[in-house]
Motif scaffolding. Structure first.
Motif, PDB file in Angstrom:
ATOM      1  N   ALA A 163      80.162 -31.812 -25.723  1.00 36.67           N
ATOM      2  CA  ALA A 163      79.392 -33.046 -25.871  1.00 36.67           C
ATOM      3  C   ALA A 163      79.393 -33.886 -24.610  1.00 36.67           C
ATOM      4  CB  ALA A 163      79.940 -33.871 -27.035  1.00 36.67           C
ATOM      5  N   THR A 164      80.329 -33.646 -23.695  1.00 36.07           N
ATOM      6  CA  THR A 164      80.396 -34.397 -22.440  1.00 36.07           C
ATOM      7  C   THR A 164      79.745 -33.652 -21.283  1.00 36.07           C
ATOM      8  OG1 THR A 164      82.504 -33.472 -21.638  1.00 36.07           O
ATOM      9  CG2 THR A 164      82.623 -35.305 -23.222  1.00 36.07           C
ATOM     10  N   CYS A 165      79.182 -32.468 -21.535  1.00 34.12           N
ATOM     11  CA  CYS A 165      78.773 -31.571 -20.458  1.00 34.12           C
ATOM     12  C   CYS A 165      77.299 -31.675 -20.082  1.00 34.12           C
ATOM     13  CB  CYS A 165      79.054 -30.118 -20.847  1.00 34.12           C
ATOM     14  SG  CYS A 165      80.800 -29.707 -20.948  1.00 34.12           S
ATOM     15  N   ALA A 166      77.035 -31.406 -18.805  1.00 33.69           N
ATOM     16  CA  ALA A 166      75.683 -31.179 -18.299  1.00 33.69           C
ATOM     17  C   ALA A 166      75.773 -30.001 -17.345  1.00 33.69           C
ATOM     18  CB  ALA A 166      75.147 -32.413 -17.587  1.00 33.69           C
ATOM     19  N   LEU A 167      74.705 -29.226 -17.251  1.00 31.81           N
ATOM     20  CA  LEU A 167      74.762 -28.011 -16.438  1.00 31.81           C
ATOM     21  C   LEU A 167      73.389 -27.667 -15.880  1.00 31.81           C
ATOM     22  CD1 LEU A 167      73.639 -25.342 -18.419  1.00 31.81           C
ATOM     23  CD2 LEU A 167      75.586 -26.244 -19.699  1.00 31.81           C
ATOM     24  N   ARG A 168      73.403 -26.872 -14.814  1.00 30.17           N
ATOM     25  CA  ARG A 168      72.152 -26.345 -14.280  1.00 30.17           C
ATOM     26  C   ARG A 168      71.706 -25.166 -15.140  1.00 30.17           C
ATOM     27  NH1 ARG A 168      71.129 -28.732  -9.332  1.00 30.17           N
ATOM     28  NH2 ARG A 168      73.003 -29.377  -8.179  1.00 30.17           N
ATOM     29  N   GLN A 173      72.168 -17.759 -16.836  1.00 27.92           N
ATOM     30  CA  GLN A 173      71.944 -16.357 -16.496  1.00 27.92           C
ATOM     31  C   GLN A 173      73.251 -15.583 -16.396  1.00 27.92           C
ATOM     32  OE1 GLN A 173      69.496 -15.783 -13.032  1.00 27.92           O
ATOM     33  NE2 GLN A 173      69.634 -13.554 -13.102  1.00 27.92           N
ATOM     34  N   SER A 174      74.281 -16.211 -15.822  1.00 26.05           N
ATOM     35  CA  SER A 174      75.575 -15.548 -15.690  1.00 26.05           C
ATOM     36  C   SER A 174      76.531 -15.906 -16.820  1.00 26.05           C
ATOM     37  CB  SER A 174      76.219 -15.919 -14.346  1.00 26.05           C
ATOM     38  OG  SER A 174      76.281 -17.326 -14.197  1.00 26.05           O
ATOM     39  N   GLU A 186      83.657 -23.885 -23.257  1.00 24.88           N
ATOM     40  CA  GLU A 186      84.752 -23.400 -22.424  1.00 24.88           C
ATOM     41  C   GLU A 186      84.342 -22.170 -21.627  1.00 24.88           C
ATOM     42  OE1 GLU A 186      88.265 -22.147 -24.536  1.00 24.88           O
ATOM     43  OE2 GLU A 186      87.121 -21.159 -26.101  1.00 24.88           O
ATOM     44  N   TRP A 187      83.511 -21.275 -22.223  1.00 26.08           N
ATOM     45  CA  TRP A 187      83.113 -20.068 -21.489  1.00 26.08           C
ATOM     46  C   TRP A 187      82.189 -20.411 -20.320  1.00 26.08           C
ATOM     47  CZ3 TRP A 187      85.002 -15.486 -20.872  1.00 26.08           C
ATOM     48  CH2 TRP A 187      84.245 -14.524 -20.222  1.00 26.08           C
ATOM     49  N   LEU A 188      81.202 -21.262 -20.560  1.00 26.62           N
ATOM     50  CA  LEU A 188      80.310 -21.670 -19.473  1.00 26.62           C
ATOM     51  C   LEU A 188      81.104 -22.376 -18.376  1.00 26.62           C
ATOM     52  CD1 LEU A 188      77.244 -22.970 -21.523  1.00 26.62           C
ATOM     53  CD2 LEU A 188      77.287 -20.952 -20.031  1.00 26.62           C
ATOM     54  N   ALA A 189      82.112 -23.144 -18.756  1.00 24.54           N
ATOM     55  CA  ALA A 189      82.945 -23.823 -17.765  1.00 24.54           C
ATOM     56  C   ALA A 189      83.748 -22.821 -16.942  1.00 24.54           C
ATOM     57  CB  ALA A 189      83.879 -24.817 -18.453  1.00 24.54           C
ATOM     58  N   VAL A 190      84.267 -21.787 -17.583  1.00 24.71           N
ATOM     59  CA  VAL A 190      85.010 -20.750 -16.854  1.00 24.71           C
ATOM     60  C   VAL A 190      84.108 -20.069 -15.830  1.00 24.71           C
ATOM     61  CG1 VAL A 190      86.047 -18.458 -17.100  1.00 24.71           C
ATOM     62  CG2 VAL A 190      86.764 -20.314 -18.611  1.00 24.71           C
ATOM     63  N   VAL A 191      82.902 -19.690 -16.249  1.00 24.69           N
ATOM     64  CA  VAL A 191      81.968 -19.015 -15.343  1.00 24.69           C
ATOM     65  C   VAL A 191      81.592 -19.939 -14.185  1.00 24.69           C
ATOM     66  CG1 VAL A 191      79.672 -17.974 -15.151  1.00 24.69           C
ATOM     67  CG2 VAL A 191      81.089 -17.521 -17.172  1.00 24.69           C
ATOM     68  N   ALA A 192      81.346 -21.203 -14.473  1.00 26.40           N
ATOM     69  CA  ALA A 192      81.013 -22.157 -13.419  1.00 26.40           C
ATOM     70  C   ALA A 192      82.183 -22.346 -12.462  1.00 26.40           C
ATOM     71  CB  ALA A 192      80.607 -23.497 -14.028  1.00 26.40           C
ATOM     72  N   SER A 193      83.405 -22.387 -12.998  1.00 26.28           N
ATOM     73  CA  SER A 193      84.578 -22.579 -12.160  1.00 26.28           C
ATOM     74  C   SER A 193      84.800 -21.392 -11.234  1.00 26.28           C
ATOM     75  CB  SER A 193      85.814 -22.805 -13.030  1.00 26.28           C
ATOM     76  OG  SER A 193      86.974 -22.962 -12.238  1.00 26.28           O
ATOM     77  N   LEU A 194      84.604 -20.189 -11.742  1.00 22.44           N
ATOM     78  CA  LEU A 194      84.773 -19.005 -10.908  1.00 22.44           C
ATOM     79  C   LEU A 194      83.788 -18.997  -9.741  1.00 22.44           C
ATOM     80  CD1 LEU A 194      85.401 -16.270 -13.628  1.00 22.44           C
ATOM     81  CD2 LEU A 194      87.047 -17.116 -11.941  1.00 22.44           C
TER      82      LEU A 194
END
Length: 334
Positions: A163-168, A173-174, A186-194
């Motif tokens: 609920a606090t997130c924004a993303l491109r 895609q990844s 959490e999964w999208l955050a992990v991919v973004a962090s990597l």
């Protein structure tokens, strides 16, 4: 936004989105089979938003998908470059879109932002604390995400709240599909962090409503509740944990990230990594003993779950080795 029988609080959330200082271009809602008046509220809202030049798409799922798949499929229907996740029962602060879009405009490598939230009761009255405060998130944990190592933190506990997130949109895609037994945020955050593309926006930009119907709320977990989370007597839970951890190993391998020293493989490598990372964090000068005392049972529980889920005695031995390496300040293998 995803909805499911959210009529009680939905209108306040929708109104807050329309009240943004920088208007949104579109609103895509995935409804997961609501049986209350949620859909009629959304239909009225669509007319109101259209009068302001905002496109609203309402997707009515023919079967209940669950919140992870519902969010994933709804995200794929969005066309804007910057996507904001929204729960059905919160309230956005008026400048939420403005301040986060400014961050994305200023930082071209930024893929995803998460942040804090002011906790409010069911009537919208402030509870005197924020989400990250209640979760006890330490700045040292937040520093992991900026260095591409959010997975080290998430393996112990997740503090990225959708609920606090924004993303491109390019992150989808990844980052999709989301592996089983992971939440979408959490999964999208992990991919973004990597990809070194995750950061936190510390000021709260939403009111996060606490009520009995929350899918996931903000609560402090006692030691007893953490022990109850062990999968010792639940074969199905052990299987879920094993599959979840296998997905973590796979994403690290795909990124050619060193997980652990060469002798350790699979889940044993992951237990080494969990113990090494956390003990290295405990060594930091800004991490106080009181915080460690509260966090250590969580680490032990996660390691126990990993061992019970398939890492076994090899995993326990790897965790001991990893803890010793972290405590002594040894780095990751090349």
């Amino acid at each position: 936004m995803c909805t499911y029988n959210g009529a009680e609080y939905l209108q306040a959330q929708l109104d807050s989105i329309l009240a943004q200082t920088v208007p949104v271009d579109e609103i895509v809602v995935g409804d997961d089979g609501s049986s209350d008046t949620t859909l009629s509220i959304l239909e009225r809202f669509r007319i109101d938003a259209a009068s302001r030049g905002i496109r609203v798409e309402i997707i009515e799922n023919v079967r209940n998908l669950g919140y992870v798949q519902n969010f994933s499929e709804t995200l794929l229907r969005c066309t804007a470059d910057i996507l904001f996740l929204s729960d059905q029962d919160d309230v956005w602060h008026a400048d939420r879109v403005q301040v986060l879009v400014e961050r994305f405009d200023a930082e071209t490598g930024l893929l995803m932002l998460h942040g804090d939230a002011r906790l409010v009761d069911r009537t919208g009255q402030p509870l005197g604390s924020t989400l990250l405060e209640v979760l006890g998130v330490h700045p040292a944990e937040l520093s992991l995400e900026r260095s591409g190592r959010l997975l080290d933190a998430v393996l112990v506990r997740n503090f990225v709240t959708g609920a606090t997130c924004a993303l491109r949109r390019g992150l989808l895609q990844s980052g999709l599909p989301v592996p089983r037994y992971w939440s979408h945020d959490e999964w999208l955050a992990v991919v973004a962090s990597l990809a070194r593309g995750l950061d936190v926006h510390r000021p709260a930009t939403i009111d996060y409503r606490q009520h009995g119907g929350n899918q996931i709320g903000a609560t402090r977990r006692s030691l007893l509740s953490q022990l109850r989370g062990l999968v010792l007597f639940d074969p199905e839970a052990r299987s879920r944990t094993a599959e979840r951890l296998a997905s973590a190993v796979a994403v690290l391998d795909a990124q050619h990230e060193a997980i652990a020293p060469a002798p350790f493989r699979g889940l044993a490598a992951l237990t080494w990594r969990m113990a090494w990372s956390r003990l290295a964090l405990y060594r930091r000068a800004d991490v106080r003993t009181r915080w460690i005392v509260g966090d250590a049972p969580r680490l032990v529980g996660r390691l126990a779950n990993a061992c019970l889920a398939g890492a076994g005695w090899r995993g326990a031995a790897a965790a001991c080795r990893g803890a010793w390496a972290g405590l002594r300040g040894h780095g990751l293998p090349d």
